[in-house]
Design a protein around this motif. Structure first.
Motif, PDB file in Angstrom:
ATOM      1  N   PHE A  77       0.813  -1.215   0.000  1.00 50.12           N
ATOM      2  CA  PHE A  77       0.000   0.000   0.000  1.00 50.12           C
ATOM      3  C   PHE A  77       0.847   1.266   0.000  1.00 50.12           C
ATOM      4  CE2 PHE A  77      -2.493   3.310   2.104  1.00 50.12           C
ATOM      5  CZ  PHE A  77      -3.649   3.294   1.338  1.00 50.12           C
ATOM      6  N   LEU A  78       1.926   1.270   0.754  1.00 49.82           N
ATOM      7  CA  LEU A  78       2.682   2.507   0.953  1.00 49.82           C
ATOM      8  C   LEU A  78       3.841   2.676  -0.016  1.00 49.82           C
ATOM      9  CD1 LEU A  78       2.820   2.541   4.856  1.00 49.82           C
ATOM     10  CD2 LEU A  78       1.326   3.901   3.378  1.00 49.82           C
ATOM     11  N   LEU A  79       4.409   1.563  -0.503  1.00 47.41           N
ATOM     12  CA  LEU A  79       5.665   1.702  -1.228  1.00 47.41           C
ATOM     13  C   LEU A  79       5.574   1.315  -2.700  1.00 47.41           C
ATOM     14  CD1 LEU A  79       8.122   0.268   1.464  1.00 47.41           C
ATOM     15  CD2 LEU A  79       7.377   2.627   1.128  1.00 47.41           C
ATOM     16  N   LEU A  80       4.796   0.285  -3.020  1.00 41.85           N
ATOM     17  CA  LEU A  80       4.782  -0.172  -4.402  1.00 41.85           C
ATOM     18  C   LEU A  80       3.893   0.741  -5.259  1.00 41.85           C
ATOM     19  CD1 LEU A  80       4.543  -4.056  -4.058  1.00 41.85           C
ATOM     20  CD2 LEU A  80       6.561  -2.647  -4.552  1.00 41.85           C
ATOM     21  N   PRO A  81       4.387   1.075  -6.444  1.00 37.90           N
ATOM     22  CA  PRO A  81       3.552   1.885  -7.344  1.00 37.90           C
ATOM     23  C   PRO A  81       2.431   1.038  -7.952  1.00 37.90           C
ATOM     24  CG  PRO A  81       5.659   1.334  -8.386  1.00 37.90           C
ATOM     25  CD  PRO A  81       5.728   0.817  -6.988  1.00 37.90           C
ATOM     26  N   ARG A  83       1.370   3.924  -5.570  1.00 35.01           N
ATOM     27  CA  ARG A  83       1.358   4.014  -4.102  1.00 35.01           C
ATOM     28  C   ARG A  83      -0.047   4.364  -3.589  1.00 35.01           C
ATOM     29  NH1 ARG A  83       6.144   7.766  -2.084  1.00 35.01           N
ATOM     30  NH2 ARG A  83       5.466   6.850  -0.085  1.00 35.01           N
ATOM     31  N   PHE A  84      -0.284   3.990  -2.365  1.00 32.97           N
ATOM     32  CA  PHE A  84      -1.531   4.222  -1.626  1.00 32.97           C
ATOM     33  C   PHE A  84      -2.730   3.528  -2.276  1.00 32.97           C
ATOM     34  CE2 PHE A  84       1.191   8.044  -1.171  1.00 32.97           C
ATOM     35  CZ  PHE A  84       1.609   7.802   0.137  1.00 32.97           C
ATOM     36  N   THR A  85      -2.412   2.425  -2.969  1.00 39.65           N
ATOM     37  CA  THR A  85      -3.459   1.538  -3.494  1.00 39.65           C
ATOM     38  C   THR A  85      -2.973   0.114  -3.296  1.00 39.65           C
ATOM     39  OG1 THR A  85      -2.560   1.373  -5.736  1.00 39.65           O
ATOM     40  CG2 THR A  85      -4.029   3.233  -5.273  1.00 39.65           C
ATOM     41  N   PHE A  86      -3.927  -0.817  -3.428  1.00 39.84           N
ATOM     42  CA  PHE A  86      -3.533  -2.219  -3.307  1.00 39.84           C
ATOM     43  C   PHE A  86      -3.286  -2.842  -4.671  1.00 39.84           C
ATOM     44  CE2 PHE A  86      -5.757  -1.546   0.734  1.00 39.84           C
ATOM     45  CZ  PHE A  86      -4.780  -1.998   1.609  1.00 39.84           C
ATOM     46  N   ARG A  87      -3.293  -1.990  -5.707  1.00 40.07           N
ATOM     47  CA  ARG A  87      -2.960  -2.480  -7.034  1.00 40.07           C
ATOM     48  C   ARG A  87      -1.457  -2.503  -7.185  1.00 40.07           C
ATOM     49  NH1 ARG A  87      -4.052   0.654 -10.973  1.00 40.07           N
ATOM     50  NH2 ARG A  87      -4.600   2.519  -9.780  1.00 40.07           N
TER      51      ARG A  87
END
Length: 487
Positions: A77-81, A83-87
């Motif tokens: 959620f916080l780091l993977l693009p 960001r701030f999504t669960f995709r």
């Protein structure tokens, strides 16, 4: 014993591990989210392993998996693009999430196994320390009080314990229920752990542990009450208690052996004093009795009463001789000589030494051409006196002394025409103070025939009892011939 007592602390550690895992993941998420341009995705993913390892080490696989899941979720959620999504955008980002979960699972399992091995090692060390402490306590100090000391030590560590020597100790004991008594009986008869926490009668209030390994049944029990917190003891706890019970059983065995040794020493000391007393009495009475007999012999020529007193004095002298002989046999001071003896010369003074009642005749049939025999003259003289005196007390009209050579031996027999001795009682007649119930062979001191047997055995002479030819008892000495005189 440690498992049940540490159940609540273990639960507390597990709950605190979940809380710390949550806080740790939150802290790592804040740091990596704030410094992502500096740290990069790879380093950030590695940081999320720290709370996983910490939670696994503290609380086990459950908190570890929890930390791995929320860590992977926060990383996504916080780091993977984006960001701030669960995709997840890109295959490499998917691999990072999967790798994080996989590494979290592996490290969690490894940490859990290491923790389990550590707990096992600590439990084994604690069990060994317990066994060593009890063993040291049982081996120091007085042997006979070791079981009581060991029981008190176990009571300090376990609560209520009881040392049970056998089922008779439990009769009428209100501290045990009917189920407890049944469990104790099973443990005694089968040699198994029974009662609370075991596979046999587990609902009992007490656990019963045999004091000796299976195969030595009836050796006593260690009874341990149900733990105060009510949690059943684990198999490891039961095995540890059984090991402690075996140590206590060995202490009981040593205590019993020591008590038996002391009792035996007391009896031996009592026997030694008795032998010393017999020897002292026989020695101290002999000199004054000799003087009395000498004076009575001088008076017997003119006074019938003196003659009766002389006969009584001589009987007393023979009794003292028997006491002295018994003392010599018991203290091992008897050392027989081996001399060549003519039975005619041996029998004559023995017959003269025993005055017979007027109604008893003494017949002798000892051929003068018999081989000489090998024996101690003093002991053989004493044997013949006792046999003649015994025959005279039971004869109706006659006592017979006869001898003959037979199969390389010389047989000397002293027979009477009395009631005889039943075959079943003959062996017992040589026992000290033996009496033949229901017959006149209850007379005398009961030492004469025992001394006959003891003196004969000391010289290697066999003694046998048989029926006399005309009825009555016949005592026969089988003596070896002297060298060079066998026929």
């Amino acid at each position: 014993m440690a498992a049940s007592s540490s159940y609540k602390p273990a639960m507390d550690r597990r709950l605190s591990a979940y809380l710390l895992a949550t806080l740790g993941v939150g802290a790592i998420a804040w740091i990596t989210a704030s410094a992502l341009p500096v740290l990069g995705l790879a380093s950030s993913a590695l940081l999320f392993l720290l709370p996983v390892l910490f939670a696994s080490a503290r609380g086990g696989i459950g908190p570890g998996l929890f930390a791995a899941i929320i860590g992977a979720t926060a990383y996504n959620f916080l780091l993977l693009p984006p960001r701030f999504t669960f995709r997840i955008h890109g295959l490499d980002n998917i691999v990072s999430v999967v790798a994080l979960v996989a590494v979290a699972l592996v490290t969690s399992r490894l940490a859990t196994r290491l923790k389990a091995r550590e707990r096992e090692a600590l439990a084994q060390a604690a069990a060994s320390a317990e066994i060593a402490a009890l063993s040291a306590l049982l081996t120091e100090g007085e042997v006979t009080t070791a079981p009581a000391r060991g029981t008190a030590w176990l009571a300090e560590h376990l609560g209520h314990v009881r040392l049970i020597a056998g089922m008779t100790d439990l009769e009428g004991d209100a501290g045990f229920s009917a189920l407890d008594l049944s469990a104790a009986a099973w443990a005694v008869h089968n040699g198994d752990i029974t009662g609370h926490g075991s596979a046999v009668m587990p609902v009992a209030e007490w656990s019963f542990f045999p004091l000796s390994p299976r195969g030595r049944l009836g050796g006593g029990l260690l009874a341990v009450a149900r733990p105060a917190e009510g949690v059943p003891r684990s198999e490891g706890d039961l095995a540890q208690l059984q090991a402690l019970a075996f140590l206590l059983g060995q202490a009981c065995d040593r205590s019993a052996l020591e008590a038996e040794r002391r009792e035996r020493a007391r009896i031996e000391e009592s026997d030694r004093l008795r032998r010393a007393l017999l020897a002292s009495l026989a020695h101290d009475f002999r000199t004054p009795l000799t003087v009395i007999a000498g004076q009575l012999e001088a008076l017997a020529a003119t006074s019938p009463e003196a003659g009766e007193a002389l006969a009584a004095a001589r009987r007393l002298d023979r009794t003292i001789e028997d006491l002295f002989g018994a003392a010599r046999l018991e203290d091992g001071s008897l050392s027989p000589a081996s001399e060549s003896l003519d039975l005619v010369d041996v029998a004559t003074p023995a017959c003269d030494a025993v005055p017979l009642p007027d109604h008893i005749a003494l017949a002798r049939a000892i051929p003068p051409d018999l081989p000489f025999v090998k024996a101690d003259p003093v002991l053989l003289h004493h044997i013949l006196i006792n046999l003649i005196d015994n025959a005279a007390r039971h004869a109706h009209r006659q006592v017979t002394i006869e001898a003959k050579a037979d199969a390389g031996r010389v047989l000397l027999s002293v027979c009477d025409d009395g009631p005889g001795i039943p075959e079943a009682a003959r062996e017992r007649m040589f026992e000290r103070f033996a009496r033949l119930e229901g017959s006149d062979r209850r007379q005398g001191s009961g030492l004469g025939l025992a001394i006959v047997k003891g003196f004969a055995d000391a010289m290697g002479i066999a003694v046998e009892i048989s029926d006399a030819p005309g009825g009555g008892a016949c005592f026969t000495l089988a003596m070896p011939p002297a060298e060079g005189t066998a026929q």
